[in-house]
Design a protein around this motif. Structure first.
Motif, PDB file in Angstrom:
ATOM      1  N   ILE A  81      14.451  -8.144   6.999  1.00 14.76           N
ATOM      2  CA  ILE A  81      13.016  -8.416   6.912  1.00 14.76           C
ATOM      3  C   ILE A  81      12.447  -7.763   5.663  1.00 14.76           C
ATOM      4  CG2 ILE A  81      12.424  -6.408   8.352  1.00 14.76           C
ATOM      5  CD1 ILE A  81      10.088  -8.100   9.477  1.00 14.76           C
ATOM      6  N   SER A  82      11.552  -8.489   4.990  1.00 18.13           N
ATOM      7  CA  SER A  82      10.862  -7.981   3.816  1.00 18.13           C
ATOM      8  C   SER A  82       9.442  -7.574   4.210  1.00 18.13           C
ATOM      9  CB  SER A  82      10.806  -9.044   2.711  1.00 18.13           C
ATOM     10  OG  SER A  82      10.029  -8.605   1.619  1.00 18.13           O
ATOM     11  N   ILE A  83       9.048  -6.349   3.821  1.00 17.08           N
ATOM     12  CA  ILE A  83       7.741  -5.813   4.185  1.00 17.08           C
ATOM     13  C   ILE A  83       6.974  -5.445   2.921  1.00 17.08           C
ATOM     14  CG2 ILE A  83       6.538  -4.119   5.623  1.00 17.08           C
ATOM     15  CD1 ILE A  83       9.465  -3.469   6.674  1.00 17.08           C
ATOM     16  N   PRO A  84       5.771  -5.979   2.719  1.00 20.56           N
ATOM     17  CA  PRO A  84       4.972  -5.585   1.545  1.00 20.56           C
ATOM     18  C   PRO A  84       4.521  -4.137   1.672  1.00 20.56           C
ATOM     19  CG  PRO A  84       3.673  -6.963   3.017  1.00 20.56           C
ATOM     20  CD  PRO A  84       5.065  -6.965   3.566  1.00 20.56           C
ATOM     21  N   VAL A  85       4.575  -3.411   0.553  1.00 22.43           N
ATOM     22  CA  VAL A  85       4.267  -1.977   0.588  1.00 22.43           C
ATOM     23  C   VAL A  85       3.032  -1.629  -0.234  1.00 22.43           C
ATOM     24  CG1 VAL A  85       5.150   0.336   0.075  1.00 22.43           C
ATOM     25  CG2 VAL A  85       6.695  -1.421   0.998  1.00 22.43           C
ATOM     26  N   ARG A  86       2.958  -2.134  -1.475  1.00 18.15           N
ATOM     27  CA  ARG A  86       1.833  -1.793  -2.339  1.00 18.15           C
ATOM     28  C   ARG A  86       1.755  -2.794  -3.482  1.00 18.15           C
ATOM     29  NH1 ARG A  86       2.953   1.626  -7.045  1.00 18.15           N
ATOM     30  NH2 ARG A  86       5.198   1.900  -7.328  1.00 18.15           N
ATOM     31  N   LEU A  87       0.779  -2.618  -4.349  1.00 17.55           N
ATOM     32  CA  LEU A  87       0.651  -3.464  -5.529  1.00 17.55           C
ATOM     33  C   LEU A  87       1.224  -2.754  -6.746  1.00 17.55           C
ATOM     34  CD1 LEU A  87      -2.962  -4.944  -5.244  1.00 17.55           C
ATOM     35  CD2 LEU A  87      -0.811  -5.971  -4.504  1.00 17.55           C
ATOM     36  N   SER A  88       1.779  -3.533  -7.651  1.00 20.79           N
ATOM     37  CA  SER A  88       2.245  -2.994  -8.920  1.00 20.79           C
ATOM     38  C   SER A  88       1.044  -2.756  -9.834  1.00 20.79           C
ATOM     39  CB  SER A  88       3.206  -3.975  -9.583  1.00 20.79           C
ATOM     40  OG  SER A  88       2.517  -5.156  -9.975  1.00 20.79           O
ATOM     41  N   LYS A  89       1.293  -2.180 -11.003  1.00 20.31           N
ATOM     42  CA  LYS A  89       0.211  -1.966 -11.967  1.00 20.31           C
ATOM     43  C   LYS A  89      -0.409  -3.280 -12.427  1.00 20.31           C
ATOM     44  CE  LYS A  89       2.107   2.391 -13.719  1.00 20.31           C
ATOM     45  NZ  LYS A  89       2.721   3.092 -14.879  1.00 20.31           N
ATOM     46  N   ALA A  90       0.384  -4.352 -12.324  1.00 23.90           N
ATOM     47  CA  ALA A  90      -0.126  -5.675 -12.696  1.00 23.90           C
ATOM     48  C   ALA A  90      -0.924  -6.323 -11.575  1.00 23.90           C
ATOM     49  CB  ALA A  90       1.036  -6.579 -13.104  1.00 23.90           C
ATOM     50  N   GLY A  91      -1.029  -5.630 -10.435  1.00 27.98           N
ATOM     51  CA  GLY A  91      -1.786  -6.177  -9.310  1.00 27.98           C
ATOM     52  C   GLY A  91      -1.003  -7.156  -8.468  1.00 27.98           C
ATOM     53  N   LEU A  92       0.333  -7.089  -8.532  1.00 26.95           N
ATOM     54  CA  LEU A  92       1.186  -7.993  -7.770  1.00 26.95           C
ATOM     55  C   LEU A  92       1.938  -7.224  -6.687  1.00 26.95           C
ATOM     56  CD1 LEU A  92       2.591 -10.068 -10.759  1.00 26.95           C
ATOM     57  CD2 LEU A  92       0.845 -10.773  -9.112  1.00 26.95           C
TER      58      LEU A  92
END
Length: 349
Positions: free
Chosen positions: A296-307
Motif C-alpha cells: 500500500i502507498s500512503i501519502p506523507v507530505r508535499l515536496s518543495k515543489a508542492g507535489l
C-alpha cells in the motif's frame, strides 16, 4: 488517470475506485496524486472482468482518500470467485481495523530494505522515508535494515515476462470476438491485420513483437525460462525476511519509498521511452507484484515543489490485517490531506 483524479476532487462524491495493478499501476499514480493506493495479495480479489495484461501479476488495486476507505472496498470485493481460477478458494473474513489510539506497535518488526536506497532516489523522498521510520521506532516498533538482494533484477525480469504475456493476451483482439473491428473485410486475414494495426498503439505493438520473439523456441530457455527462475529468487527474498526461522531475522512489515521522486513534469516525462519510464517509476513497486504480496502507498507530505510524496509498506501474503493497521497508524501520524495540503502550499506562494 481519471479514476484517482476524481478521488482527489473534493467537489465530487467519488471517494473510491478500482484499477489494475501489474507493476505498480495503482500505487505509483496514487503516490503522485496524494491518495492511497492499495494492491492486495494476488488471488485475494477476483480478476474476472479485468482486462488482462500480465495474468501472473495483474491484481485489482484500490484507490481511496483513506486507508479505511480501502478496507471498505476490499471487504466488498475480496474472496473466492468461481469465474477466476486464480482466486483463493477459502471464504474471506472481512477486515476490521482497530481505532488509531488502540494500535500498539511494540510487537511489530519493521524492515528497511537497503536495496531501495538506490540511484535516482531524491533527497526529499529519503528524508520522508527516514522520518516515518523514526516515527515507527519512537512508537515502540522494532526497526532494522534488511536485504532483498535480487531487487535490482526485478525490473528486467518484469520487462521480459510482461512482453511475453502481453503477446499471448493480446492475441484475442482479432476484430471478431474482442475489441476494435476494422472496416476492411476483404478477407479474414486482412480483417485481423487491419483491426490490430488500428487498435494497438506503438507501445503495445512493440511489446507483442518483442514477446513473440522471446517466446520463439530458440529463445524460450534463454529469456523466458531464466526470467521465471529469477522471479522465484525475488519471491524467495521476501519469504526469507517474512518467514525467517530466527525471530531476530524476521520482520512483519517492509517500509520503502513508492516512487523515487515526486511527479515529473510533462516535458520531462515525454523525453523518456516507455521502457525507461517503467524502469524508474516501477523500481520500488514492481517487486511486490513479482512475489504476489500485498502493498500500500500512503501519502506523507508535499515536496518543495508542492507535489505529494508517499511511502510504501509491504507485508507477507494474506497479511492485509496487519499491513492496513500499520498503514492506518502512519496515516494518522502524518495527518496528510491532499486538498488541504495543496491549499496551504498555494497560500504560501
Amino acid at each position: 488517470m481519471i479514476s484517482f483524479k476524481l478521488i482527489a476532487n473534493d467537489n465530487l462524491t467519488y471517494f473510491r475506485a478500482i484499477g489494475s495493478d501489474t507493476g505498480g499501476s495503482t500505487r505509483n499514480p496514487a503516490s503522485y496524486c496524494g491518495v492511497v493506493g492499495f494492491k492486495p495479495t494476488y488471488g485475494l480479489c477476483s480478476r474476472h472482468g479485468l482486462i488482462p495484461l500480465v495474468n501472473s501479476m495483474d491484481v485489482p488495486g484500490i484507490f481511496a482518500r483513506s486507508v479505511s476507505d480501502c478496507v471498505d472496498v476490499l471487504n466488498a470485493v475480496a474472496g473466492p470467485d468461481a469465474m477466476d481460477s486464480t482466486s483463493i478458494q477459502k471464504p474471506f473474513k472481512k477486515l476490521q481495523l482497530p481505532e488509531v489510539d488502540q494500535i500498539d506497535l511494540r510487537s511489530v518488526r519493521i524492515g528497511i530494505p537497503k536495496e531501495y536506497h538506490c540511484d535516482g532516489l531524491s533527497v526529499e523522498v529519503l528524508e520522508t522515508w527516514t522520518k516515518v521510520a523514526d516515527l515507527l521506532e519512537t512508537a515502540g516498533a522494532t526497526v532494522r535494515q534488511v536485504s532483498l538482494p535480487n531487487t535490482a533484477a526485478s525490473i528486467f525480469v518484469y520487462s521480459i515476462l510482461n512482453q511475453c504475456e502481453v503477446a499471448s493476451n493480446m492475441a484475442r483482439y482479432d476484430g471478431i470476438e474482442y475489441g476494435h473491428r476494422a472496416a476492411d473485410e476483404r478477407s479474414t486475414e486482412q480483417l485481423y491485420a487491419q483491426s490490430r494495426a488500428e487498435g494497438f498503439n506503438q507501445v503495445v505493438k512493440t511489446r507483442i513483437l518483442t514477446g513473440n520473439f522471446l517466446l520463439l523456441r530458440k529463445n524460450y530457455d534463454h529469456y523466458f525460462e531464466k526470467a521465471l527462475r529469477v522471479r522465484r529468487l525475488i519471491a524467495e527474498d521476501f519469504s526469507r525476511v517474512f518467514e525467517a526461522q530466527a525471530d531476530c531475522d524476521k520482520v512483519d512489515i517492509l517500509l520503502t519509498p513508492t516512487t523515487l521522486s515526486d511527479a515529473p513534469l510533462y516535458k520531462d516525462f515525454i523525453t523518456q521511452s516507455n521502457r525507461d519510464q517503467c524502469a524508474v517509476q516501477d523500481f520500488c513497486t514492481q517487486p511486490a507484484n513479482m512475489a504476489g504480496i500485498p502493498a500500500i502507498s500512503i501519502p506523507v507530505r508535499l515536496s518543495k515543489a508542492g507535489l505529494p510524496l508517499s511511502l510504501q509498506i509491504m507485508s507477507n501474503s494474506f497479511n492485509e490485517q496487519l499491513l492496513l493497521t500499520v498503514a492506518r497508524w502512519i496515516e494518522a501520524q502524518v495527518g496528510f490531506d491532499c486538498l488541504v495540503s495543496l491549499q496551504r502550499h498555494a497560500d504560501r506562494l
